[in-house]
Design an enzyme around this catalytic site. Structure first.
Site, PDB file in Angstrom:
ATOM      1  N   GLY A  49       0.794  -1.227   0.000  1.00 27.82           N
ATOM      2  CA  GLY A  49       0.000   0.000   0.000  1.00 27.82           C
ATOM      3  C   GLY A  49       0.825   1.275   0.000  1.00 27.82           C
ATOM      4  CB  VAL A  56       0.094   6.282   2.131  1.00 30.06           C
ATOM      5  CG1 VAL A  56      -0.764   5.265   2.841  1.00 30.06           C
ATOM      6  CG2 VAL A  56       1.439   6.435   2.826  1.00 30.06           C
ATOM      7  CB  CYS A  57      -2.964   2.999  -1.469  1.00 33.38           C
ATOM      8  SG  CYS A  57      -4.607   2.693  -2.155  1.00 33.38           S
ATOM      9  CD  GLN A  58      -4.288   7.766   4.971  1.00 32.00           C
ATOM     10  OE1 GLN A  58      -3.397   8.518   4.592  1.00 32.00           O
ATOM     11  NE2 GLN A  58      -4.591   7.626   6.234  1.00 32.00           N
ATOM     12  CG  LEU A  92      -0.279   3.195  -3.862  1.00 32.87           C
ATOM     13  CD1 LEU A  92       0.413   4.318  -3.105  1.00 32.87           C
ATOM     14  CD2 LEU A  92      -1.003   3.760  -5.073  1.00 32.87           C
TER      15      LEU A  92
END
Length: 128
Positions: A49, A56-58, A92
């Site tokens: 992630g 960051v994949c948030q 990601l």
């Protein structure tokens, strides 16, 4: 743009990330709270992630999901949850997501080695 450099994140509870602490930056745009902040890891991490640049994949902080009433502490809690438990929906790095799915023992061993090499020492917990 305001940038908040935070001390290392020491609270990961699950191996292998609990073996170290990770520095990150939380950046607020001049349009905050209408625009979401962005979390960037400054410590290298072996995680599906988080991309090699620390992005960051948030979803919580994506423009599609951002709610102006979201507090910074909620963003940090979400970040800790993501780091503690990699989520196959928040990816990601497809190569690491595939490795985690197809060869979990290999993934966790590599993540542990990477954490030992790159993460900072965890601070001792406060005394009673």
């Amino acid at each position: 743009r305001e940038c908040l450099r935070c001390p290392p994140l020491p609270r990961q509870n699950n191996p292998p990330y609990n073996a170290g602490a990770f520095r990150f930056e939380l950046t607020f745009s001049p349009h905050h709270p209408l625009a979401p902040p962005r979390a960037t890891l400054r410590t290298s991490i072996y995680h599906p992630g988080v991309d090699p640049d620390g992005h960051v994949c948030q979803p919580l902080t994506s423009t599609q999901h951002w709610v102006p009433t979201t507090r910074a502490v909620q963003v940090l809690q979400d970040l800790l949850l993501l780091l503690d438990s990699p989520d196959p929906q928040r990816v990601l790095r497809q190569d690491l997501a595939r490795e985690l799915q197809d060869q979990p023992q290999v993934f966790w061993r590599r993540a542990e080695e990477h954490t030992r090499r790159h993460a900072e020492r965890r601070p001792d917990p406060p005394g009673p």
